[in-house]
Design an enzyme around this catalytic site. Structure first.
Site, PDB file in Angstrom:
ATOM      1  N   ARG A  54      32.259  48.944  10.559  1.00 28.68           N
ATOM      2  CA  ARG A  54      33.169  48.591   9.355  1.00 28.68           C
ATOM      3  C   ARG A  54      34.271  49.615   9.360  1.00 28.68           C
ATOM      4  O   ARG A  54      34.305  50.713   8.641  1.00 28.68           O
ATOM      5  CB  ARG A  54      32.173  48.520   8.226  1.00 28.68           C
ATOM      6  CG  ARG A  54      31.359  47.303   8.196  1.00 28.68           C
ATOM      7  CD  ARG A  54      30.689  46.992   6.765  1.00 28.68           C
ATOM      8  NE  ARG A  54      31.825  46.405   5.965  1.00 28.68           N
ATOM      9  CZ  ARG A  54      31.965  45.089   5.699  1.00 28.68           C
ATOM     10  NH1 ARG A  54      31.458  44.263   6.582  1.00 28.68           N
ATOM     11  NH2 ARG A  54      32.913  44.771   4.845  1.00 28.68           N
ATOM     12  N   CYS A  91      20.631  28.325   1.224  1.00 24.90           N
ATOM     13  CA  CYS A  91      20.995  27.172   1.901  1.00 24.90           C
ATOM     14  C   CYS A  91      20.959  27.263   3.348  1.00 24.90           C
ATOM     15  O   CYS A  91      20.392  26.337   3.945  1.00 24.90           O
ATOM     16  CB  CYS A  91      22.672  27.038   1.970  1.00 24.90           C
ATOM     17  SG  CYS A  91      23.639  28.370   2.362  1.00 24.90           S
ATOM     18  N   CYS A 137      31.875  23.797   5.120  1.00 25.31           N
ATOM     19  CA  CYS A 137      30.921  24.966   4.788  1.00 25.31           C
ATOM     20  C   CYS A 137      31.944  26.326   5.408  1.00 25.31           C
ATOM     21  O   CYS A 137      33.006  26.054   6.118  1.00 25.31           O
ATOM     22  CB  CYS A 137      29.888  24.851   5.658  1.00 25.31           C
ATOM     23  SG  CYS A 137      28.606  26.321   5.722  1.00 25.31           S
ATOM     24  N   ASP A 138      31.473  27.268   4.682  1.00 27.67           N
ATOM     25  CA  ASP A 138      32.205  28.555   5.271  1.00 27.67           C
ATOM     26  C   ASP A 138      31.999  29.022   6.691  1.00 27.67           C
ATOM     27  O   ASP A 138      32.876  29.658   7.343  1.00 27.67           O
ATOM     28  CB  ASP A 138      31.511  29.611   4.182  1.00 27.67           C
ATOM     29  CG  ASP A 138      32.380  30.783   4.626  1.00 27.67           C
ATOM     30  OD1 ASP A 138      33.379  31.033   4.732  1.00 27.67           O
ATOM     31  OD2 ASP A 138      31.400  31.987   4.748  1.00 27.67           O
ATOM     32  N   CYS A 186      10.793  22.348  15.976  1.00 23.06           N
ATOM     33  CA  CYS A 186      10.963  22.831  14.711  1.00 23.06           C
ATOM     34  C   CYS A 186       9.937  21.749  13.775  1.00 23.06           C
ATOM     35  O   CYS A 186       9.463  22.409  12.874  1.00 23.06           O
ATOM     36  CB  CYS A 186      12.412  22.522  14.304  1.00 23.06           C
ATOM     37  SG  CYS A 186      13.513  24.100  15.021  1.00 23.06           S
ATOM     38  N   CYS A 215       6.360  23.069  13.739  1.00 28.40           N
ATOM     39  CA  CYS A 215       6.213  24.475  13.642  1.00 28.40           C
ATOM     40  C   CYS A 215       5.575  24.671  12.439  1.00 28.40           C
ATOM     41  O   CYS A 215       5.857  23.954  11.318  1.00 28.40           O
ATOM     42  CB  CYS A 215       7.607  25.165  13.752  1.00 28.40           C
ATOM     43  SG  CYS A 215       7.693  27.015  13.539  1.00 28.40           S
ATOM     44  N   CYS A 275      11.190  27.949   6.744  1.00 27.30           N
ATOM     45  CA  CYS A 275      12.435  28.147   7.730  1.00 27.30           C
ATOM     46  C   CYS A 275      13.293  27.007   7.631  1.00 27.30           C
ATOM     47  O   CYS A 275      14.406  27.063   7.636  1.00 27.30           O
ATOM     48  CB  CYS A 275      12.077  28.378   9.107  1.00 27.30           C
ATOM     49  SG  CYS A 275      13.221  28.589  10.316  1.00 27.30           S
ATOM     50  N   CYS A 327      15.409  31.680  16.263  1.00 20.91           N
ATOM     51  CA  CYS A 327      14.061  31.202  15.975  1.00 20.91           C
ATOM     52  C   CYS A 327      13.004  32.220  16.344  1.00 20.91           C
ATOM     53  O   CYS A 327      12.117  32.213  15.243  1.00 20.91           O
ATOM     54  CB  CYS A 327      13.851  29.877  16.922  1.00 20.91           C
ATOM     55  SG  CYS A 327      12.182  29.251  16.840  1.00 20.91           S
TER      56      CYS A 327
END
Length: 440
Positions: free
Chosen positions: A157, A275, A296-297, A338, A341, A347, A370
Protein backbone atom coordinates in the site's frame (compact mmCIF):
# COMPACT_ATOMS: atom_id res chain seq x y z
CA UNK A 1 -12.91 1.35 -26.08
CA UNK A 2 -15.64 2.89 -23.93
CA UNK A 3 -18.87 1.41 -22.64
CA UNK A 4 -20.76 3.46 -25.21
CA UNK A 5 -19.63 0.86 -27.74
CA UNK A 6 -21.50 -1.92 -25.95
CA UNK A 7 -25.17 -2.85 -25.76
CA UNK A 8 -26.34 -3.17 -22.15
CA UNK A 9 -26.91 -6.83 -21.33
CA UNK A 10 -30.36 -5.91 -20.00
CA UNK A 11 -31.37 -5.19 -23.60
CA UNK A 12 -30.36 -8.69 -24.71
CA UNK A 13 -32.92 -11.47 -24.54
CA UNK A 14 -32.23 -14.66 -22.66
CA UNK A 15 -33.81 -17.93 -23.79
CA UNK A 16 -36.63 -19.42 -21.70
CA UNK A 17 -36.75 -19.27 -17.93
CA UNK A 18 -39.33 -17.83 -15.54
CA UNK A 19 -40.22 -14.17 -15.46
CA UNK A 20 -37.76 -12.41 -13.11
CA UNK A 21 -39.04 -11.04 -9.84
CA UNK A 22 -37.91 -7.86 -8.16
CA UNK A 23 -35.88 -8.51 -5.00
CA UNK A 24 -37.27 -6.90 -1.85
CA UNK A 25 -34.02 -5.03 -1.54
CA UNK A 26 -30.70 -4.86 -3.28
CA UNK A 27 -27.40 -3.19 -2.54
CA UNK A 28 -25.36 -0.90 -4.78
CA UNK A 29 -21.70 -0.13 -4.19
CA UNK A 30 -21.21 3.48 -5.26
CA UNK A 31 -18.03 4.71 -6.94
CA UNK A 32 -18.46 8.51 -6.95
CA UNK A 33 -14.86 9.01 -8.13
CA UNK A 34 -14.78 5.88 -10.27
CA UNK A 35 -11.43 4.13 -10.23
CA UNK A 36 -9.49 7.30 -9.38
CA UNK A 37 -7.33 6.95 -6.28
CA UNK A 38 -4.38 8.75 -4.70
CA UNK A 39 -2.68 5.44 -3.93
CA UNK A 40 -1.08 2.85 -6.16
CA UNK A 41 -1.54 -0.39 -4.22
CA UNK A 42 0.14 -3.24 -6.04
CA UNK A 43 -2.82 -5.59 -5.70
CA UNK A 44 -5.57 -3.13 -6.71
CA UNK A 45 -7.73 -4.59 -9.46
CA UNK A 46 -9.84 -1.47 -9.79
CA UNK A 47 -7.39 1.14 -11.05
CA UNK A 48 -7.47 -0.45 -14.51
CA UNK A 49 -11.23 0.16 -14.80
CA UNK A 50 -10.41 3.74 -15.76
CA UNK A 51 -9.81 2.47 -19.31
CA UNK A 52 -13.51 1.58 -19.70
CA UNK A 53 -14.55 5.22 -19.86
CA UNK A 54 -14.07 8.10 -22.26
CA UNK A 55 -10.73 9.87 -22.00
CA UNK A 56 -12.49 13.18 -21.31
CA UNK A 57 -14.38 11.73 -18.36
CA UNK A 58 -14.06 13.84 -15.22
CA UNK A 59 -14.42 10.73 -13.05
CA UNK A 60 -16.63 12.72 -10.72
CA UNK A 61 -20.26 11.89 -10.07
CA UNK A 62 -22.45 14.81 -11.14
CA UNK A 63 -25.20 16.28 -9.00
CA UNK A 64 -27.73 15.00 -11.55
CA UNK A 65 -26.51 11.40 -11.29
CA UNK A 66 -26.34 11.65 -7.50
CA UNK A 67 -29.92 12.86 -7.20
CA UNK A 68 -31.28 10.38 -9.74
CA UNK A 69 -29.52 7.48 -8.03
CA UNK A 70 -30.73 8.51 -4.57
CA UNK A 71 -34.34 8.78 -5.70
CA UNK A 72 -34.33 5.51 -7.67
CA UNK A 73 -32.43 3.56 -5.03
CA UNK A 74 -34.79 4.56 -2.23
CA UNK A 75 -37.89 3.96 -4.38
CA UNK A 76 -36.68 0.46 -5.30
CA UNK A 77 -36.29 -0.76 -1.70
CA UNK A 78 -39.18 -2.52 0.02
CA UNK A 79 -37.47 -2.53 3.41
CA UNK A 80 -37.44 0.12 6.15
CA UNK A 81 -33.64 0.49 6.27
CA UNK A 82 -31.45 1.51 3.33
CA UNK A 83 -27.66 1.71 3.24
CA UNK A 84 -25.64 3.88 0.87
CA UNK A 85 -22.15 2.40 0.43
CA UNK A 86 -19.50 4.82 -0.83
CA UNK A 87 -16.32 3.29 -2.21
CA UNK A 88 -13.77 3.83 -4.94
CA UNK A 89 -11.16 4.49 -5.98
CA UNK A 90 -10.95 6.81 -3.04
CA UNK A 91 -14.23 8.53 -2.09
CA UNK A 92 -12.60 11.28 0.01
CA UNK A 93 -11.31 12.75 -3.28
CA UNK A 94 -14.88 14.01 -3.83
CA UNK A 95 -14.62 16.34 -0.84
CA UNK A 96 -17.01 16.85 2.07
CA UNK A 97 -19.31 19.13 0.06
CA UNK A 98 -20.30 16.26 -2.22
CA UNK A 99 -21.36 14.10 0.71
CA UNK A 100 -23.29 16.98 2.25
CA UNK A 101 -25.28 17.07 -1.02
CA UNK A 102 -25.74 13.31 -0.79
CA UNK A 103 -27.24 13.64 2.68
CA UNK A 104 -29.58 16.40 1.45
CA UNK A 105 -30.80 14.12 -1.34
CA UNK A 106 -31.36 11.28 1.11
CA UNK A 107 -33.46 13.49 3.36
CA UNK A 108 -35.41 14.72 0.34
CA UNK A 109 -36.43 11.25 -0.91
CA UNK A 110 -36.57 9.17 2.28
CA UNK A 111 -40.01 7.75 2.96
CA UNK A 112 -41.66 8.38 6.34
CA UNK A 113 -40.27 5.98 8.92
CA UNK A 114 -37.33 4.95 6.74
CA UNK A 115 -33.87 4.74 8.31
CA UNK A 116 -30.93 5.58 6.09
CA UNK A 117 -27.35 4.52 6.82
CA UNK A 118 -24.13 5.54 5.14
CA UNK A 119 -21.05 3.33 4.88
CA UNK A 120 -17.74 4.68 3.67
CA UNK A 121 -14.57 2.79 2.66
CA UNK A 122 -11.34 4.80 2.67
CA UNK A 123 -7.60 4.31 2.45
CA UNK A 124 -7.37 6.86 5.28
CA UNK A 125 -4.57 8.99 3.89
CA UNK A 126 -6.67 12.14 3.38
CA UNK A 127 -8.72 12.05 6.57
CA UNK A 128 -8.26 15.11 8.80
CA UNK A 129 -10.16 16.57 11.75
CA UNK A 130 -12.74 18.18 9.46
CA UNK A 131 -13.52 14.82 7.87
CA UNK A 132 -13.75 13.19 11.29
CA UNK A 133 -16.22 15.78 12.50
CA UNK A 134 -18.37 15.25 9.42
CA UNK A 135 -18.26 11.44 9.63
CA UNK A 136 -19.02 11.42 13.36
CA UNK A 137 -21.82 13.99 13.24
CA UNK A 138 -23.54 12.16 10.37
CA UNK A 139 -23.01 8.69 11.85
CA UNK A 140 -21.12 7.18 8.94
CA UNK A 141 -19.83 3.63 9.37
CA UNK A 142 -16.27 3.81 8.06
CA UNK A 143 -14.10 1.01 6.77
CA UNK A 144 -10.37 1.72 6.98
CA UNK A 145 -7.94 -0.19 4.76
CA UNK A 146 -4.97 -1.35 6.82
CA UNK A 147 -2.95 -4.50 6.15
CA UNK A 148 -1.31 -4.92 9.55
CA UNK A 149 1.80 -3.43 11.14
CA UNK A 150 4.08 -1.08 9.23
CA UNK A 151 6.26 -3.51 7.28
CA UNK A 152 3.30 -5.64 6.18
CA UNK A 153 1.07 -2.70 5.26
CA UNK A 154 3.77 -0.81 3.34
CA UNK A 155 4.72 -3.90 1.32
CA UNK A 156 1.79 -3.18 -1.02
CA UNK A 157 0.00 0.00 0.00
CA UNK A 158 2.02 2.89 -1.39
CA UNK A 159 1.09 6.25 -2.92
CA UNK A 160 1.57 7.39 -6.52
CA UNK A 161 5.18 8.24 -5.77
CA UNK A 162 5.87 4.80 -4.33
CA UNK A 163 6.05 6.16 -0.78
CA UNK A 164 4.77 4.14 2.21
CA UNK A 165 1.39 5.07 3.69
CA UNK A 166 1.33 3.34 7.08
CA UNK A 167 1.96 6.45 9.18
CA UNK A 168 -0.91 8.36 7.57
CA UNK A 169 -3.35 5.46 7.87
CA UNK A 170 -2.35 4.73 11.47
CA UNK A 171 -2.91 8.39 12.35
CA UNK A 172 -6.41 8.11 10.88
CA UNK A 173 -7.15 5.03 12.97
CA UNK A 174 -6.23 6.99 16.09
CA UNK A 175 -8.40 9.93 14.94
CA UNK A 176 -11.37 7.62 14.47
CA UNK A 177 -10.90 6.31 17.97
CA UNK A 178 -10.59 9.78 19.50
CA UNK A 179 -13.67 11.06 17.68
CA UNK A 180 -15.74 7.97 18.49
CA UNK A 181 -16.40 7.18 14.81
CA UNK A 182 -17.90 3.75 14.24
CA UNK A 183 -15.32 1.94 12.15
CA UNK A 184 -13.86 -1.38 11.14
CA UNK A 185 -10.54 -2.36 9.61
CA UNK A 186 -10.39 -4.07 6.23
CA UNK A 187 -7.20 -6.08 5.82
CA UNK A 188 -6.31 -7.47 2.39
CA UNK A 189 -4.58 -10.82 2.90
CA UNK A 190 -1.91 -11.17 0.22
CA UNK A 191 1.25 -13.12 -0.49
CA UNK A 192 3.21 -11.04 2.05
CA UNK A 193 1.08 -10.77 5.20
CA UNK A 194 -0.54 -14.21 4.80
CA UNK A 195 2.47 -15.72 6.58
CA UNK A 196 1.91 -13.61 9.72
CA UNK A 197 -1.67 -14.22 10.94
CA UNK A 198 -0.90 -13.73 14.63
CA UNK A 199 1.26 -10.69 14.02
CA UNK A 200 -1.55 -9.09 12.00
CA UNK A 201 -4.35 -10.02 14.40
CA UNK A 202 -2.48 -9.09 17.58
CA UNK A 203 -1.47 -5.76 16.07
CA UNK A 204 -5.11 -4.89 15.42
CA UNK A 205 -6.17 -6.15 18.84
CA UNK A 206 -3.42 -4.20 20.61
CA UNK A 207 -4.48 -1.07 18.71
CA UNK A 208 -8.04 -1.50 20.05
CA UNK A 209 -9.60 -2.48 16.72
CA UNK A 210 -12.87 -4.20 17.60
CA UNK A 211 -14.24 -5.04 14.13
CA UNK A 212 -12.10 -6.71 11.46
CA UNK A 213 -12.56 -7.94 7.91
CA UNK A 214 -10.03 -10.13 6.12
CA UNK A 215 -10.27 -10.10 2.32
CA UNK A 216 -8.19 -12.50 0.16
CA UNK A 217 -6.24 -10.90 -2.69
CA UNK A 218 -6.78 -13.00 -5.81
CA UNK A 219 -6.35 -12.19 -9.48
CA UNK A 220 -5.90 -14.49 -12.42
CA UNK A 221 -3.58 -13.54 -15.27
CA UNK A 222 -4.50 -14.00 -18.95
CA UNK A 223 -2.27 -17.10 -19.14
CA UNK A 224 -4.23 -18.76 -16.34
CA UNK A 225 -1.64 -18.22 -13.61
CA UNK A 226 -2.15 -15.81 -10.72
CA UNK A 227 -0.36 -12.59 -9.82
CA UNK A 228 2.63 -12.69 -7.51
CA UNK A 229 0.65 -10.83 -4.83
CA UNK A 230 -2.21 -13.36 -4.85
CA UNK A 231 -2.52 -15.25 -1.57
CA UNK A 232 -1.88 -18.99 -2.09
CA UNK A 233 -5.02 -20.98 -1.26
CA UNK A 234 -3.44 -23.03 1.52
CA UNK A 235 -1.94 -19.93 3.11
CA UNK A 236 -5.36 -18.25 3.09
CA UNK A 237 -6.69 -21.21 5.05
CA UNK A 238 -3.76 -21.19 7.47
CA UNK A 239 -4.12 -17.44 7.99
CA UNK A 240 -7.80 -17.78 8.96
CA UNK A 241 -7.05 -20.79 11.17
CA UNK A 242 -4.26 -18.94 12.94
CA UNK A 243 -6.41 -15.90 13.65
CA UNK A 244 -9.35 -18.07 14.72
CA UNK A 245 -7.30 -20.11 17.20
CA UNK A 246 -6.19 -16.93 18.94
CA UNK A 247 -9.63 -15.33 18.84
CA UNK A 248 -11.65 -18.32 20.04
CA UNK A 249 -9.46 -18.73 23.13
CA UNK A 250 -9.13 -15.08 24.13
CA UNK A 251 -11.47 -12.66 22.38
CA UNK A 252 -14.95 -14.10 21.74
CA UNK A 253 -17.57 -11.47 22.49
CA UNK A 254 -14.95 -8.73 22.59
CA UNK A 255 -13.59 -8.67 19.04
CA UNK A 256 -15.68 -9.37 15.95
CA UNK A 257 -14.21 -10.89 12.79
CA UNK A 258 -16.51 -10.94 9.77
CA UNK A 259 -15.63 -14.48 8.64
CA UNK A 260 -16.22 -15.87 12.12
CA UNK A 261 -19.59 -14.13 12.58
CA UNK A 262 -20.68 -15.37 9.16
CA UNK A 263 -19.55 -18.91 9.96
CA UNK A 264 -21.54 -18.98 13.19
CA UNK A 265 -24.64 -18.06 11.20
CA UNK A 266 -24.12 -21.16 9.07
CA UNK A 267 -23.60 -23.43 12.07
CA UNK A 268 -26.85 -22.02 13.46
CA UNK A 269 -28.61 -23.27 10.32
CA UNK A 270 -28.88 -19.85 8.68
CA UNK A 271 -27.66 -18.88 5.25
CA UNK A 272 -24.43 -16.86 5.51
CA UNK A 273 -25.16 -13.15 5.13
CA UNK A 274 -21.81 -12.42 3.48
CA UNK A 275 -22.39 -12.48 -0.29
CA UNK A 276 -19.17 -14.42 -0.89
CA UNK A 277 -20.63 -17.42 0.94
CA UNK A 278 -24.36 -17.01 0.27
CA UNK A 279 -25.99 -19.65 -1.92
CA UNK A 280 -26.80 -17.14 -4.65
CA UNK A 281 -25.83 -13.56 -5.41
CA UNK A 282 -27.01 -10.84 -7.78
CA UNK A 283 -28.30 -8.39 -5.18
CA UNK A 284 -25.01 -6.54 -4.71
CA UNK A 285 -24.45 -4.35 -7.75
CA UNK A 286 -21.88 -1.64 -8.49
CA UNK A 287 -22.37 1.81 -10.00
CA UNK A 288 -19.67 4.01 -11.48
CA UNK A 289 -19.49 7.80 -11.26
CA UNK A 290 -21.24 8.08 -14.63
CA UNK A 291 -24.37 6.18 -13.57
CA UNK A 292 -23.24 2.99 -15.35
CA UNK A 293 -24.53 -0.02 -13.46
CA UNK A 294 -22.80 -3.42 -13.36
CA UNK A 295 -23.73 -6.85 -12.02
CA UNK A 296 -21.12 -6.75 -9.24
CA UNK A 297 -18.08 -4.83 -8.07
CA UNK A 298 -15.91 -7.74 -9.22
CA UNK A 299 -17.57 -7.84 -12.64
CA UNK A 300 -17.15 -4.26 -13.86
CA UNK A 301 -16.63 -5.46 -17.40
CA UNK A 302 -18.51 -4.77 -20.65
CA UNK A 303 -20.15 -8.19 -20.61
CA UNK A 304 -21.77 -7.36 -17.25
CA UNK A 305 -22.80 -3.80 -18.08
CA UNK A 306 -26.50 -3.51 -17.18
CA UNK A 307 -27.01 0.04 -18.47
CA UNK A 308 -27.06 3.61 -17.23
CA UNK A 309 -29.52 4.83 -14.59
CA UNK A 310 -30.06 8.09 -16.49
CA UNK A 311 -31.53 6.10 -19.39
CA UNK A 312 -32.89 2.89 -17.84
CA UNK A 313 -34.61 2.64 -14.44
CA UNK A 314 -32.34 1.05 -11.86
CA UNK A 315 -35.18 -1.11 -10.57
CA UNK A 316 -35.67 -2.56 -14.04
CA UNK A 317 -31.98 -3.42 -14.38
CA UNK A 318 -31.79 -5.05 -10.94
CA UNK A 319 -34.78 -7.26 -11.78
CA UNK A 320 -33.68 -8.02 -15.36
CA UNK A 321 -33.46 -11.65 -16.53
CA UNK A 322 -29.71 -11.22 -17.02
CA UNK A 323 -29.10 -10.03 -13.47
CA UNK A 324 -31.36 -12.66 -11.91
CA UNK A 325 -29.58 -15.37 -13.90
CA UNK A 326 -26.21 -13.92 -12.89
CA UNK A 327 -27.16 -14.41 -9.23
CA UNK A 328 -28.68 -17.87 -9.70
CA UNK A 329 -25.67 -19.09 -11.67
CA UNK A 330 -23.62 -18.99 -8.48
CA UNK A 331 -25.66 -21.96 -7.26
CA UNK A 332 -26.44 -23.64 -10.57
CA UNK A 333 -22.84 -23.83 -11.80
CA UNK A 334 -21.33 -25.43 -8.69
CA UNK A 335 -19.14 -28.36 -9.72
CA UNK A 336 -19.92 -31.79 -8.29
CA UNK A 337 -16.95 -31.58 -5.91
CA UNK A 338 -18.58 -28.55 -4.29
CA UNK A 339 -22.08 -30.02 -4.26
CA UNK A 340 -20.81 -33.06 -2.37
CA UNK A 341 -18.46 -31.19 -0.03
CA UNK A 342 -18.94 -31.45 3.73
CA UNK A 343 -18.55 -27.68 4.19
CA UNK A 344 -20.81 -26.59 1.36
CA UNK A 345 -23.40 -25.33 3.89
CA UNK A 346 -21.02 -22.54 4.93
CA UNK A 347 -18.83 -22.12 1.84
CA UNK A 348 -21.29 -22.40 -1.08
CA UNK A 349 -18.41 -22.33 -3.53
CA UNK A 350 -17.10 -18.89 -2.61
CA UNK A 351 -17.11 -15.87 -4.91
CA UNK A 352 -17.73 -16.62 -8.62
CA UNK A 353 -14.85 -14.33 -9.59
CA UNK A 354 -12.42 -16.86 -8.07
CA UNK A 355 -13.90 -19.98 -9.68
CA UNK A 356 -11.24 -20.51 -12.31
CA UNK A 357 -9.52 -23.80 -11.47
CA UNK A 358 -10.63 -27.37 -12.12
CA UNK A 359 -11.69 -30.10 -9.70
CA UNK A 360 -9.78 -33.33 -9.10
CA UNK A 361 -11.76 -34.98 -11.90
CA UNK A 362 -11.25 -32.13 -14.36
CA UNK A 363 -14.56 -30.25 -14.00
CA UNK A 364 -14.28 -26.49 -14.42
CA UNK A 365 -15.54 -23.90 -11.95
CA UNK A 366 -13.74 -24.76 -8.71
CA UNK A 367 -12.80 -21.82 -6.52
CA UNK A 368 -9.08 -21.02 -6.49
CA UNK A 369 -9.31 -20.70 -2.68
CA UNK A 370 -11.09 -24.05 -2.21
CA UNK A 371 -8.23 -25.76 -0.37
CA UNK A 372 -7.99 -22.85 2.07
CA UNK A 373 -11.71 -22.61 2.71
CA UNK A 374 -12.06 -26.35 3.20
CA UNK A 375 -9.14 -26.35 5.63
CA UNK A 376 -10.57 -23.45 7.62
CA UNK A 377 -14.20 -24.55 7.81
CA UNK A 378 -13.24 -28.06 8.91
CA UNK A 379 -10.79 -26.62 11.44
CA UNK A 380 -13.45 -24.54 13.19
CA UNK A 381 -16.17 -27.19 13.17
CA UNK A 382 -15.84 -28.20 16.83
CA UNK A 383 -15.79 -24.72 18.38
CA UNK A 384 -18.49 -23.47 16.02
CA UNK A 385 -20.72 -26.39 16.94
CA UNK A 386 -20.17 -25.55 20.61
CA UNK A 387 -20.94 -21.86 20.18
CA UNK A 388 -24.07 -22.69 18.19
CA UNK A 389 -25.24 -24.96 21.02
CA UNK A 390 -24.58 -22.23 23.56
CA UNK A 391 -26.64 -19.77 21.55
CA UNK A 392 -29.53 -22.22 21.27
CA UNK A 393 -29.41 -22.60 25.05
CA UNK A 394 -29.50 -18.80 25.29
CA UNK A 395 -26.00 -18.72 26.73
CA UNK A 396 -23.20 -16.40 25.57
CA UNK A 397 -20.90 -17.92 22.92
CA UNK A 398 -17.98 -16.46 24.91
CA UNK A 399 -18.36 -19.43 27.27
CA UNK A 400 -16.40 -21.35 24.62
CA UNK A 401 -13.24 -19.79 26.05
CA UNK A 402 -13.74 -21.55 29.39
CA UNK A 403 -14.49 -24.82 27.64
CA UNK A 404 -11.36 -24.63 25.50
CA UNK A 405 -9.30 -23.78 28.57
CA UNK A 406 -10.49 -26.98 30.24
CA UNK A 407 -12.90 -25.25 32.59
CA UNK A 408 -16.55 -26.24 32.83
CA UNK A 409 -18.53 -22.99 32.94
CA UNK A 410 -21.84 -24.68 33.71
CA UNK A 411 -21.02 -26.46 36.96
CA UNK A 412 -22.73 -23.93 39.19
CA UNK A 413 -21.46 -20.86 41.00
CA UNK A 414 -17.94 -19.93 41.84
CA UNK A 415 -14.79 -20.63 39.85
CA UNK A 416 -15.28 -23.01 36.92
CA UNK A 417 -14.16 -26.56 37.65
CA UNK A 418 -11.42 -28.12 35.56
CA UNK A 419 -12.54 -30.68 32.98
CA UNK A 420 -10.72 -33.99 33.07
CA UNK A 421 -9.09 -35.07 29.81
CA UNK A 422 -11.20 -38.24 29.80
CA UNK A 423 -14.42 -36.48 30.79
CA UNK A 424 -17.26 -36.02 28.28
CA UNK A 425 -16.66 -32.82 26.33
CA UNK A 426 -18.98 -30.01 27.49
CA UNK A 427 -19.73 -29.15 23.86
CA UNK A 428 -22.11 -32.10 23.72
CA UNK A 429 -20.34 -33.96 20.92
CA UNK A 430 -20.32 -37.26 22.83
CA UNK A 431 -16.53 -37.45 22.56
CA UNK A 432 -14.04 -37.30 25.38
CA UNK A 433 -12.73 -33.81 26.07
CA UNK A 434 -9.21 -34.77 24.96
CA UNK A 435 -10.58 -35.96 21.61
CA UNK A 436 -12.72 -32.88 21.02
CA UNK A 437 -12.40 -29.29 22.31
CA UNK A 438 -9.40 -30.23 24.46
CA UNK A 439 -7.41 -31.42 21.47
CA UNK A 440 -4.35 -29.20 21.06
Amino acid sequence: MSLKSFIPVTELSLPGGPRPTMPQSFHVMLKPRGAICNLDCSYCFYLRKEALFERDSSFKMSDEVLESFTRQYIEAQSVPEVTFAWQGGEPTLMGIEFFEKALECQRKYARPGMTIHNAFQTNGTLIDDEWCTFLRDNRFLVGLSLDGPRELHDANRVDKGGHPTFDRVYATLKRFQRYGIEHNVLCVVNSVNCHKPLEVYRFFRDERVQFMQFIPAVEQLPDGAVTDWTVPAEHWGRFLCGVFDEWVRKDVGRIFVQHFDMSLQAWMGMEPSLCVHAKTCGNALAMEHSGDLFSCDHFVRPEYYLGNIMRTPMKQMAASPFQRKFGQDKLDTLPRQCRECEVRFVCNGGCPKDRFITTADGEEGLNYLCAGYRMFFNHINGPMRTMARLLREQKPPAMIMDILAGRNPSNGTGAPAQIGRNSPCPCGSGLKYKRCCGKS
